[in-house]
Design a protein around this motif. Structure first.
Motif, mmCIF file in Angstrom:
data_model
loop_
_atom_site.group_PDB
_atom_site.id
_atom_site.type_symbol
_atom_site.label_atom_id
_atom_site.label_comp_id
_atom_site.label_asym_id
_atom_site.label_seq_id
_atom_site.Cartn_x
_atom_site.Cartn_y
_atom_site.Cartn_z
ATOM 1 N N LEU A 238 18.669 46.258 43.551
ATOM 2 C CA LEU A 238 19.940 45.424 44.021
ATOM 3 C C LEU A 238 20.963 46.293 43.934
ATOM 4 O O LEU A 238 21.224 46.891 42.866
ATOM 5 N N GLN A 239 22.112 46.003 44.630
ATOM 6 C CA GLN A 239 23.479 46.968 44.200
ATOM 7 C C GLN A 239 24.543 45.913 44.453
ATOM 8 O O GLN A 239 24.592 45.053 45.371
ATOM 9 N N VAL A 240 25.244 45.786 43.406
ATOM 10 C CA VAL A 240 26.663 45.099 43.610
ATOM 11 C C VAL A 240 27.788 45.978 43.711
ATOM 12 O O VAL A 240 28.275 46.762 42.913
ATOM 13 N N ASN A 244 32.298 43.415 45.453
ATOM 14 C CA ASN A 244 31.147 42.283 44.945
ATOM 15 C C ASN A 244 30.253 41.981 46.047
ATOM 16 O O ASN A 244 29.635 40.920 45.858
ATOM 17 N N GLU A 245 29.926 42.697 46.961
ATOM 18 C CA GLU A 245 28.802 42.345 47.901
ATOM 19 C C GLU A 245 27.357 42.780 47.508
ATOM 20 O O GLU A 245 27.354 44.042 46.799
ATOM 21 N N VAL A 246 26.558 42.091 47.315
ATOM 22 C CA VAL A 246 25.361 42.234 46.832
ATOM 23 C C VAL A 246 24.319 42.537 48.164
ATOM 24 O O VAL A 246 23.989 41.734 48.740
ATOM 25 N N ARG A 258 21.056 32.621 42.128
ATOM 26 C CA ARG A 258 22.656 32.507 41.715
ATOM 27 C C ARG A 258 23.106 31.291 41.026
ATOM 28 O O ARG A 258 22.530 30.162 41.628
ATOM 29 N N ARG A 300 28.103 37.570 48.535
ATOM 30 C CA ARG A 300 29.169 38.173 47.675
ATOM 31 C C ARG A 300 29.499 37.475 46.753
ATOM 32 O O ARG A 300 29.590 36.211 46.620
ATOM 33 N N LEU A 301 29.174 37.942 45.321
ATOM 34 C CA LEU A 301 28.963 37.417 44.041
ATOM 35 C C LEU A 301 30.642 37.097 43.669
ATOM 36 O O LEU A 301 31.394 38.078 43.249
ATOM 37 N N LEU A 307 24.129 36.111 38.686
ATOM 38 C CA LEU A 307 22.862 36.434 39.266
ATOM 39 C C LEU A 307 21.843 36.361 38.191
ATOM 40 O O LEU A 307 21.876 37.075 37.132
ATOM 41 N N ASN A 372 29.763 38.356 37.015
ATOM 42 C CA ASN A 372 30.653 38.913 37.582
ATOM 43 C C ASN A 372 32.161 38.493 36.785
ATOM 44 O O ASN A 372 32.689 37.370 37.221
#
Length: 391
Positions: A238-240, A244-246, A258, A300-301, A307, A372
């Motif tokens: 996973l990438q943030v 803030n797009e996951v 979430r 988008r976190l 998460l 976040n």
């Protein structure tokens, strides 16, 4: 904590008092016994009790006292048979010598065991390193529990790294649990820690992990532990991103949850939802990766949102009646605070799993929570479902 210390003091007091009570009981019994009935031989058990419960010093001191008691005429039975008293004294001394030697060996083995446990704990912590509390504006917390007694970790893995592409995380579960799965965990984590910084996209990271996984299986095949043909690992990468797009690549792993609404009055304002993005890829090791693994855009976190990543050992945990652990409900209850605290969520869910199972685990489990805490931006939340082949 206070109750635990008090209980420990009570146990230590009972251990120290038990040999003395045994000697006192034998002496009283001998004094009150009728002619011809001998109980003084029972004094030989007191040093053994002292060695088993306290230590060598108490064993020797109590043994010497018992030997002296055995020589003293006690009651009519003691006066009737002096040879019996001498024999009992010799038996007590023999028990003292045997118990002293046995206690010495036990203490040496205990020290060796403690040293081995210290080495094993250091090695296991080097494989699964503690997460930093903060990483590129994210607050992190992780926790795990092995199903194998004496093992700090087993077949579950997680890691979080700050890279130029954003924060990259991995959570996975290799086949098996406990110490036998530790080598596979080390191979996957080692490849992720390098690839997360080197690769521009998540597909490159996952492909490097797949190659490391197959190399590890090949090394096992050339040694004494050949692979069974059923070795696999579920992995969620996973990438943030900076906005803030996951995004995520999923190989047979549970999707994350979430937690939203932490700024409202709990618990009604806190919600836990699964960020499902379609069917995941097969686990690593079962089939080759496709030419372009689909990178899923999850959400988008927003600032303040959390998460929670987990392995299937959490959802598959059962109680005595066979009921599965209610993860979504447990997350909602664990996040009933404003703001949501990742470390508290991990600790509460872990404790809830142990309560649900009665402390009897059939599989390892791991949890990773991130909140976040980056500065709010004005980027609106948009529909992000779908896939992006190139990450």
């Amino acid at each position: 904590m206070i109750r635990t210390k008090a209980a420990a003091r009570c146990r230590r007091g009972a251990v120290l008092a038990l040999p003395g009570l045994w000697v006192a009981g034998v002496v009283v019994w001998e004094l009150l016994s009728p002619l011809g009935v001998h109980f003084v031989q029972l004094l030989a058990a007191a040093p053994a009790i002292a060695c088993a419960g306290s230590g060598r010093r108490q064993c020797v001191l109590l043994g010497g006292g018992c030997a002296l008691f055995a020589l003293v005429p006690l009651g009519s039975a003691g006066r009737a048979d002096p040879a019996m008293r001498l024999g009992t004294c010799c038996a007590v001394l023999a028990v003292v010598a045997a118990a002293w030697l046995t206690s010495h060996r036990r203490l040496r083995l205990t020290r060796e065991l403690e040293r081995l446990r210290e080495i094993a704990a250091t090695a296991q912590h080097a494989v699964l390193r503690p997460l930093p509390p903060r990483l590129d504006g994210l607050t992190l917390a992780g926790g795990h529990r092995s199903a194998s007694e004496g093992a700090l970790l087993g077949g579950d893995l997680y890691e979080a790294l700050a890279t130029r592409h954003g924060v990259r995380l991995v959570i996975g579960d290799v086949r098996g649990h406990g110490l036998p799965a530790l080598g596979t965990v080390a191979a996957l984590l080692g490849s992720f820690r390098e690839a997360a910084h080197d690769e521009d996209g998540l597909p490159g990271v996952l492909r490097r992990m797949e190659r490391a996984f197959h190399r590890h299986l090949g090394d096992r095949a050339s040694g004494q532990s050949p692979p069974s043909g059923e070795d696999f690992a579920t992995v969620l990468v996973l990438q943030v991103g900076p906005e803030n797009e996951v995004t995520a690549l999923n190989c047979g792993h549970p999707w994350p949850h979430r937690l939203t609404g932490g700024d409202h009055r709990p618990p009604a304002g806190v919600r836990a939802e699964v960020l499902s993005a379609g069917e995941p890829l097969p686990p690593l090791g079962m089939f080759p990766l496709p030419a372009e693994p689909p990178v899923r855009r999850l959400t988008r976190l927003l600032p303040g949102e959390t998460l929670v990543l987990h392995t299937d050992g959490v959802e598959d945990a059962r109680d005595a009646a066979g009921r599965f652990f209610p993860l979504t409900r447990a997350l909602t209850e664990a996040a009933a605070s404003a703001p949501v605290v990742p470390a508290a969520v991990v600790d509460r869910v872990r404790a809830a799993v142990l309560r649900h199972t009665g402390g009897v685990l059939t599989d390892d489990f791991a949890l990773l929570a991130l909140r976040n805490d980056r500065a709010p931006d004005r980027t609106p939340r948009g529909p992000l479902a779908g896939s992006c082949p190139h990450g």
